[in-house]
Design an enzyme around this catalytic site. Sequence first.
Site, mmCIF file in Angstrom:
data_model
loop_
_atom_site.group_PDB
_atom_site.id
_atom_site.type_symbol
_atom_site.label_atom_id
_atom_site.label_comp_id
_atom_site.label_asym_id
_atom_site.label_seq_id
_atom_site.Cartn_x
_atom_site.Cartn_y
_atom_site.Cartn_z
ATOM 1 N N ARG A 50 -10.771 -6.866 -2.681
ATOM 2 C CA ARG A 50 -9.630 -6.094 -3.215
ATOM 3 C C ARG A 50 -8.450 -7.040 -3.452
ATOM 4 O O ARG A 50 -7.695 -6.893 -4.400
ATOM 5 C CB ARG A 50 -9.239 -4.947 -2.268
ATOM 6 N N TYR A 102 1.135 7.133 -25.930
ATOM 7 C CA TYR A 102 -0.219 7.565 -25.555
ATOM 8 C C TYR A 102 -0.126 8.792 -24.629
ATOM 9 O O TYR A 102 0.660 8.806 -23.683
ATOM 10 C CB TYR A 102 -0.921 6.400 -24.857
ATOM 11 N N ASP A 174 3.381 -1.687 -23.899
ATOM 12 C CA ASP A 174 1.948 -1.395 -23.908
ATOM 13 C C ASP A 174 1.407 -1.969 -25.216
ATOM 14 O O ASP A 174 1.656 -1.435 -26.297
ATOM 15 C CB ASP A 174 1.739 0.124 -23.827
ATOM 16 N N LYS A 199 -9.824 -0.812 -24.855
ATOM 17 C CA LYS A 199 -9.735 -0.706 -26.303
ATOM 18 C C LYS A 199 -10.097 -2.047 -26.958
ATOM 19 O O LYS A 199 -11.215 -2.490 -26.791
ATOM 20 C CB LYS A 199 -8.330 -0.219 -26.674
#
Length: 383
Positions: A50, A102, A174, A199
Amino acid sequence: MSEAGFGTRAIHAGQHPDPTTGAIMTPIYQTATYAQESPGVFKEDYDYSRAANPTRKALEQNLASLEGARHGLCFASGVSAEAACLHLLESGDHVLLCDDVYGGTNRLFHRVFAQLGIRTTLVDMTSEQALADAFEERTRLVWLETPTNPTLKIIDIARVSEIAHQRGAIVCVDNTFCSPYLQQPLSLGADLVCHSTTKYIGGHSDVIGGALLTNSDDLHERLKFIQLSVGAVPGILDCFLLLRSTKTLHVRMQRHCDNAMRIARHLEQHDKVEWVRYPGLESHPQHDLAMRQMRHGFGGMVTIGLAGGLDAARQMLERVRIFTIAESLGGVESLIEHPAIMTHASVPPEQREKLGITDGLVRLSVGIEDADDLIADLDQALA
Ligand SMILES: *Cc1c(COP(=O)(O)O)cnc(C)c1O
């Protein structure tokens, strides 16, 4: 490596042949933990996956290099990368969010972090005045996308960054729609870049992922602490797949841009199509800004308005054969969707109308198939 061109960095940055075997590709270090020589004595920062993992680190360094950033952090999804940014804030803080954002971002800010006392105001950031007027005493973060989704408005990253910095706020862009190949927000003054690697960076519609990139040591340290503490880290196999994807990012993006430009020009002449919105067209209201701010091309997203409204849109979507009706974008395959019914259904109808998300609006994610085939497919669907 930081001096090398984009394509060279896409293929090599962050990656070295494996020291034990010489394997040319970064191995999938599918491990949760690492053997320690003595209590507290371990190699580099590898004590638990992690916290750090070699496959993830290679991806983080690769994406940082592509965005021209010193630091990169990867997450399990685009929205979990966004959430890490929002965890920089405290209850009572205020955020400015671009209005045409978005849908999932809108939901995260307004319905999850609002519960923690973080307030958000939507602003049309194409207007400097509207932006300047929206600042409050405790505005700490300005968050924007450009081109916006789905109306493809262009926001001036350098101007917004100047205005935000005067007011003591940080700016996060973004950059999902552009990928670092087309636009590098840090070089324009932004403090942070966020990606849904699902994407264009992933490019093959087979991974969900996110990333944050910055040049600020302070922001990086704080975000790394959040990444470790909240734990929305990506799986190791997904990191491997994304490393494989970034090797072709520049080549894919170029073809997305070429195909989208041809389709946009073709549809602009089509009598069933009322309007076409694409930043590369002279008819785009901010074409000049797009030329200054974007490099190599204008992306793979094209938005059109059909003369026949909802019925025409539904018919077109049902008739396409190569384009597939689906949410998401940025893959090698072409997708088509109807924002009012699909991706932006959660946006209230009044706001949809204000943003220009009409019933005849159709969004194309233009893939890298042969442009002639894509054009023929759209023509037969519109006929
Ligand atoms: C898809 C998307 C997101 C969210 O990313 P996920 O990987 O789906 O969590 C954020 N911003 C933009 C612009 C997107 O297209």
